[in-house]
Design an enzyme around this catalytic site. Structure first.
Site, PDB file in Angstrom:
ATOM      1  CB  ILE A   1       4.969   0.946   4.277  1.00  0.00           C
ATOM      2  CG1 ILE A   1       4.252   0.517   5.563  1.00  0.00           C
ATOM      3  CG2 ILE A   1       4.722   2.428   4.004  1.00  0.00           C
ATOM      4  CD1 ILE A   1       4.872   1.088   6.827  1.00  0.00           C
ATOM      5  CE  LYS A   2       4.502   0.012  -5.249  1.00  0.00           C
ATOM      6  NZ  LYS A   2       3.441  -0.423  -6.184  1.00  0.00           N
ATOM      7  CB  VAL A   3       8.417   4.777   0.368  1.00  0.00           C
ATOM      8  CG1 VAL A   3       7.670   4.664   1.684  1.00  0.00           C
ATOM      9  CG2 VAL A   3       9.661   3.893   0.386  1.00  0.00           C
TER      10      VAL A   3
ATOM     11  CB  ALA B   1      -0.908  -0.005   1.218  1.00  0.00           C
TER      12      ALA B   1
END
Length: 217
Positions: free
Chosen positions: A82-84, A56
Site C-alpha cells: 500500500i503506497k501512501v 498501489a
C-alpha cells in the site's frame, strides 16, 4: 539491489519479467492515468504476473479515508504494497497498515528527516525521489546516502527504494551507495545494456565474420 519497474504498462512489465529483471512494480495515479485502465483491474493483472511487491497508491488525503482505500487495495492480492504519501496523515495510515501486517511504501520523500519518521511508523519501503531533487538543483543522490547512513546507524528495517530514477547513472550510483531497491521506467532499465564500445565492437565482429564467408546455421 532489487529492480522494481515504475509503470502500469503490462506489456512492458512482461518483457522485463520474462528476463528475470523484475523484483517488483511501482505504480502511482499518474501511471494509472497513462495506462488508460481501471486501477483495480490493471493492478490485479500485474500482481498475477509479478511475484514481488506491487505498489498501489491511495488517493485520499485524510488518514481515515487513506486507511479505507488502502485496505481495499490490499484485497487485490497478497503482494500488494500500500503506497501512501509522506504526510502526517500518510504516516498515520502507514502505522495502521504496518500494525496489521501489510507492506507499506511511503512515497514522495525529499528529506532524511521524513525518512526517519517513515521508518519509525513501520514503513516497508521509503521512496526518496532522486530526479525531482535534481530538478531543483539539489543532489538527489546525497539524500540516498544520508538515509542509508541513518538507517544503518539505528538498524532500521525499512528498505530504501530509490525513485524518480532518470538515467543509468542514477542506478549505478544508488547501487554504490547501497540502496535496497531502485524503481525506474522500463526504458531506463533497458538502457543499462547500452554502451558505445559494445556497439563498436559488435560492428567490427560482424564485418570480420562476413569476410570469413561462413555460416553457423
Amino acid at each position: 539491489m532489487k529492480f522494481f519497474v515504475d509503470t502500469a504498462d503490462v506489456a512492458a512489465i512482461r518483457e522485463l519479467n520474462d528476463l528475470g529483471m523484475v523484483d517488483g512494480v511501482t505504480t502511482n495515479p499518474s501511471l494509472i492515468l497513462k495506462s488508460g485502465r481501471d486501477i483495480l483491474e490493471v493492478t490485479k493483472e500485474i500482481c498475477d504476473m509479478v511475484s514481488g511487491p506491487v505498489s498501489a497508491e491511495v488517493v485520499a488525503t485524510e488518514a481515515k479515508e487513506m486507511i479505507a482505500e488502502g485496505l481495499k487495495l490490499a484485497k487485490i492480492a497478497p503482494n500488494i504494497a500500500i503506497k501512501v504519501p509522506l504526510t502526517w496523515a500518510g504516516l498515520t495510515a502507514c502505522k495502521a497498515f504496518a500494525s496489521e501486517g501489510h507492506m507499506v511504501n511511503v512515497t514522495l520523500c525529499f528529506s532524511a528527516a521524513q525518512a526517519i519518521l517513515a521508518a519509525k511508523a513501520g514503513a516497508t519501503f521509503i521512496s526518496p525521489f532522486v530526479g525531482r531533487l535534481d530538478d531543483i538543483d539539489l543532489d538527489g543522490l546525497d539524500l540516498i546516502e544520508d538515509i542509508r547512513t541513518i538507517y544503518d546507524n539505528y538498524d532500521f528495517r525499512t528498505q530504501i527504494l530509490a525513485a524518480s530514477i532518470r538515467n543509468v547513472g542514477h542506478i549505478t550510483s544508488c547501487a554504490k551507495i547501497g540502496a535496497d531497491v531502485i524503481t525506474a521506467p522500463p526504458a531506463v532499465i533497458k538502457a543499462m545494456a547500452n554502451h558505445v564500445l559494445t556497439d563498436k565492437g559488435l560492428d567490427q565482429f560482424m564485418k570480420d565474420w562476413a569476410k570469413t564467408g561462413q555460416k553457423i546455421l
